[in-house]
Design a protein around this motif. Structure first.
Motif, mmCIF file in Angstrom:
data_model
loop_
_atom_site.group_PDB
_atom_site.id
_atom_site.type_symbol
_atom_site.label_atom_id
_atom_site.label_comp_id
_atom_site.label_asym_id
_atom_site.label_seq_id
_atom_site.Cartn_x
_atom_site.Cartn_y
_atom_site.Cartn_z
ATOM 1 N N ILE A 1 3.951 -1.592 -19.860
ATOM 2 C CA ILE A 1 4.239 -2.869 -20.502
ATOM 3 C C ILE A 1 3.328 -2.972 -21.722
ATOM 4 C CG2 ILE A 1 4.237 -5.378 -20.305
ATOM 5 C CD1 ILE A 1 4.711 -5.050 -17.305
ATOM 6 N N GLY A 2 3.937 -3.107 -22.896
ATOM 7 C CA GLY A 2 3.153 -3.094 -24.117
ATOM 8 C C GLY A 2 2.416 -4.382 -24.408
ATOM 9 N N GLY A 3 3.023 -5.509 -24.080
ATOM 10 C CA GLY A 3 2.398 -6.789 -24.370
ATOM 11 C C GLY A 3 3.376 -7.907 -24.118
ATOM 12 N N GLY A 4 3.216 -9.007 -24.863
ATOM 13 C CA GLY A 4 4.104 -10.143 -24.679
ATOM 14 C C GLY A 4 3.625 -11.078 -23.597
ATOM 15 N N LEU A 5 4.557 -11.876 -23.060
ATOM 16 C CA LEU A 5 4.238 -12.932 -22.109
ATOM 17 C C LEU A 5 5.112 -12.841 -20.866
ATOM 18 C CD1 LEU A 5 3.003 -15.717 -21.265
ATOM 19 C CD2 LEU A 5 4.827 -16.785 -22.628
ATOM 20 N N ALA A 6 4.472 -12.794 -19.707
ATOM 21 C CA ALA A 6 5.159 -12.918 -18.408
ATOM 22 C C ALA A 6 6.278 -11.903 -18.235
ATOM 23 C CB ALA A 6 5.681 -14.341 -18.232
ATOM 24 N N ASN A 7 6.048 -10.672 -18.658
ATOM 25 C CA ASN A 7 6.982 -9.586 -18.383
ATOM 26 C C ASN A 7 6.594 -8.914 -17.076
ATOM 27 O OD1 ASN A 7 8.469 -9.730 -20.978
ATOM 28 N ND2 ASN A 7 6.487 -9.121 -21.832
ATOM 29 N N CYS A 8 7.586 -8.357 -16.355
ATOM 30 C CA CYS A 8 7.295 -7.840 -15.027
ATOM 31 C C CYS A 8 8.130 -6.602 -14.702
ATOM 32 C CB CYS A 8 7.567 -8.921 -13.979
ATOM 33 S SG CYS A 8 7.168 -8.421 -12.289
ATOM 34 N N ILE A 9 7.488 -5.588 -14.146
ATOM 35 C CA ILE A 9 8.165 -4.439 -13.539
ATOM 36 C C ILE A 9 7.777 -4.467 -12.074
ATOM 37 C CG2 ILE A 9 8.397 -1.935 -13.485
ATOM 38 C CD1 ILE A 9 7.674 -1.870 -16.437
ATOM 39 N N GLN A 10 8.790 -4.567 -11.171
ATOM 40 C CA GLN A 10 8.431 -4.874 -9.805
ATOM 41 C C GLN A 10 9.379 -4.285 -8.763
ATOM 42 O OE1 GLN A 10 8.916 -8.966 -8.558
ATOM 43 N NE2 GLN A 10 10.401 -9.371 -10.175
ATOM 44 N N ASN B 1 0.821 -1.211 0.000
ATOM 45 C CA ASN B 1 0.000 0.000 0.000
ATOM 46 C C ASN B 1 0.854 1.261 0.000
ATOM 47 O OD1 ASN B 1 -2.289 1.581 -0.019
ATOM 48 N ND2 ASN B 1 -2.658 1.419 2.169
ATOM 49 N N SER B 2 1.784 1.336 -0.957
ATOM 50 C CA SER B 2 2.638 2.515 -1.060
ATOM 51 C C SER B 2 1.931 3.684 -1.735
ATOM 52 C CB SER B 2 3.908 2.172 -1.859
ATOM 53 O OG SER B 2 3.593 1.865 -3.206
ATOM 54 N N GLY B 3 0.741 3.439 -2.243
ATOM 55 C CA GLY B 3 -0.017 4.506 -2.892
ATOM 56 C C GLY B 3 0.457 4.830 -4.289
ATOM 57 N N LYS B 4 1.132 3.895 -4.927
ATOM 58 C CA LYS B 4 1.671 4.145 -6.253
ATOM 59 C C LYS B 4 0.772 3.562 -7.327
ATOM 60 C CE LYS B 4 5.256 6.368 -4.771
ATOM 61 N NZ LYS B 4 5.429 7.808 -5.024
ATOM 62 N N GLY B 5 1.146 3.803 -8.582
ATOM 63 C CA GLY B 5 0.371 3.325 -9.712
ATOM 64 C C GLY B 5 0.704 4.120 -10.949
ATOM 65 N N ASN B 6 -0.337 4.698 -11.577
ATOM 66 C CA ASN B 6 -0.148 5.465 -12.815
ATOM 67 C C ASN B 6 0.608 4.651 -13.857
ATOM 68 O OD1 ASN B 6 -0.170 7.597 -10.432
ATOM 69 N ND2 ASN B 6 -0.930 8.633 -12.258
ATOM 70 N N ALA B 7 0.235 3.392 -14.011
ATOM 71 C CA ALA B 7 0.911 2.487 -14.924
ATOM 72 C C ALA B 7 -0.076 1.931 -15.945
ATOM 73 C CB ALA B 7 1.566 1.347 -14.148
ATOM 74 N N ALA B 8 0.460 1.251 -16.966
ATOM 75 C CA ALA B 8 -0.407 0.697 -18.009
ATOM 76 C C ALA B 8 0.155 -0.609 -18.541
ATOM 77 C CB ALA B 8 -0.583 1.687 -19.152
ATOM 78 N N ILE B 9 -0.731 -1.569 -18.760
ATOM 79 C CA ILE B 9 -0.434 -2.784 -19.524
ATOM 80 C C ILE B 9 -1.380 -2.781 -20.715
ATOM 81 C CG2 ILE B 9 -0.417 -5.300 -19.554
ATOM 82 C CD1 ILE B 9 0.069 -5.240 -16.536
ATOM 83 N N ALA B 10 -0.835 -2.715 -21.909
ATOM 84 C CA ALA B 10 -1.685 -2.616 -23.091
ATOM 85 C C ALA B 10 -2.376 -3.936 -23.417
ATOM 86 C CB ALA B 10 -0.870 -2.136 -24.288
ATOM 87 N N GLY B 11 -1.674 -5.059 -23.213
ATOM 88 C CA GLY B 11 -2.253 -6.356 -23.524
ATOM 89 C C GLY B 11 -1.276 -7.454 -23.203
ATOM 90 N N GLY B 12 -1.439 -8.588 -23.878
ATOM 91 C CA GLY B 12 -0.551 -9.712 -23.648
ATOM 92 C C GLY B 12 -1.081 -10.670 -22.607
ATOM 93 N N LEU B 13 -0.209 -11.556 -22.136
ATOM 94 C CA LEU B 13 -0.589 -12.627 -21.215
ATOM 95 C C LEU B 13 0.340 -12.653 -20.008
ATOM 96 C CD1 LEU B 13 -2.181 -15.273 -20.551
ATOM 97 C CD2 LEU B 13 -0.474 -16.497 -21.939
ATOM 98 N N GLU B 14 -0.232 -12.612 -18.816
ATOM 99 C CA GLU B 14 0.485 -12.771 -17.553
ATOM 100 C C GLU B 14 1.594 -11.738 -17.363
ATOM 101 O OE1 GLU B 14 1.709 -16.866 -17.256
ATOM 102 O OE2 GLU B 14 -0.361 -17.592 -17.116
ATOM 103 N N ASN B 15 1.393 -10.545 -17.870
ATOM 104 C CA ASN B 15 2.305 -9.448 -17.558
ATOM 105 C C ASN B 15 1.877 -8.823 -16.235
ATOM 106 O OD1 ASN B 15 3.818 -9.484 -20.133
ATOM 107 N ND2 ASN B 15 1.837 -8.907 -20.990
ATOM 108 N N ARG B 16 2.829 -8.189 -15.505
ATOM 109 C CA ARG B 16 2.433 -7.665 -14.204
ATOM 110 C C ARG B 16 3.320 -6.525 -13.717
ATOM 111 N NH1 ARG B 16 4.356 -11.585 -9.268
ATOM 112 N NH2 ARG B 16 6.480 -12.012 -9.990
ATOM 113 N N PHE B 17 2.699 -5.670 -12.914
ATOM 114 C CA PHE B 17 3.380 -4.713 -12.050
ATOM 115 C C PHE B 17 3.176 -5.217 -10.629
ATOM 116 C CE2 PHE B 17 2.693 -2.116 -15.774
ATOM 117 C CZ PHE B 17 3.806 -1.297 -15.827
#
Length: 274
Positions: free
Chosen positions: A165-174, A132-148
């Protein structure tokens, strides 16, 4: 010639249209409305709406939220959220002002206190801030199993903010302490952790933990800040426009220091003016 125009009254309209028949009913929230579906749509949040679809639900604390269509979509908590359609999509954040949107796809989730973000489509894409850091303002355009993602074990000050994250599979920003304003274009299995202004353009199996570092290729680990990493680089520019000079002093009369000049001989040597 004088045209005649009939003025219709409400009585004229009710003679031909039964206003008591409507596909909508009042929801349980204040000033809310829900489509009467073959199953159950539930608009329990104040000022909420379920415009179409079936088995969709807006929770009692999801004020001002809306589901436009689809099946089995749910906005549980957090206000001013929207789900455009698809199936089994979820928005569930305890932040007072969430402003999240899932526009389509299947089993996409924005939850765990994430705010002001969007998932455009795809399947099983997630955004979650467990501390609960209060963050966000992010976007995932599509794809499968991508995550923040910010895990529960992270420090409360950790943040992931303003990423894409634009798309693709199992990409992560964390994780953190920060991973702000970072970008993964696509590919598979790419990971940006604890790095801000970092980029992975595509490819697979790349990792980036360095601020302002950029990766183009596959199976690359960024190892220092303010650098670009590639598997191989082909450099084939047209150098014919570089001025010819006999030496550095002559080149200084043509171009400023730091520019290139060439000898014009065979071989035609390119040098830096200093």
């Amino acid at each position: 010639f004088q045209s005649q125009r009939k003025v219709y009254t409400m009585a004229d309209i009710t003679d031909t249209v039964d206003l008591s028949v409507s596909p909508y009913e009042v929801g349980t929230g204040t000033n809310s409305v829900q489509l009467i579906g073959s199953g159950t749509n539930t608009a329990a949040g104040d000022y909420s709406a379920i415009v179409g679809g079936d088995k969709n639900e807006v929770g009692a604390t999801a004020e001002g939220s809306a589901i436009l269509g689809g099946d089995a979509n749910e906005i549980q908590t957090g206000v001013y959220n929207v789900i455009g359609g698809g199936t089994k999509n979820l928005v569930d954040g305890s932040s007072k002002d969430s402003y999240n949107g899932v526009f389509s796809g299947a089993s996409n989730e924005i939850d765990c206190n994430w705010a002001a973000s969007v998932i455009g489509g795809g399947s099983k894409n997630t955004m979650c801030d467990e501390v609960n850091s209060g963050k966000g303002n992010a976007a995932i355009a599509g794809g499968l199993e991508n995550r923040f993602y910010i895990p529960a074990a992270a420090a409360a000050s950790n943040s992931v903010f303003g990423g894409f994250i634009g798309g693709g599979l199992a990409n992560c920003i964390q994780d953190g302490p920060t991973a702000d304003f970072s970008f993964i274009g696509g590919g598979a299995g790419n990971d940006i952790t604890s790095a801000s202004y970092a980029t992975i353009v595509g490819g697979s199996g790349n990792t980036n933990q360095c601020n302002n570092a950029h990766v183009i290729g596959s199976s690359i680990a960024a190892t220092r800040i303010d650098a670009t990493f590639v598997n191989a680089l082909t450099f084939a520019p047209d150098l014919s426009g570089i001025p010819i000079a006999a030496n550095n002093a002559a080149a200084l009369a043509l171009v400023p220091a730091g520019s290139l000049y060439r000898s014009g001989a065979d071989p035609d040597v390119v040098s830096i003016v200093h």
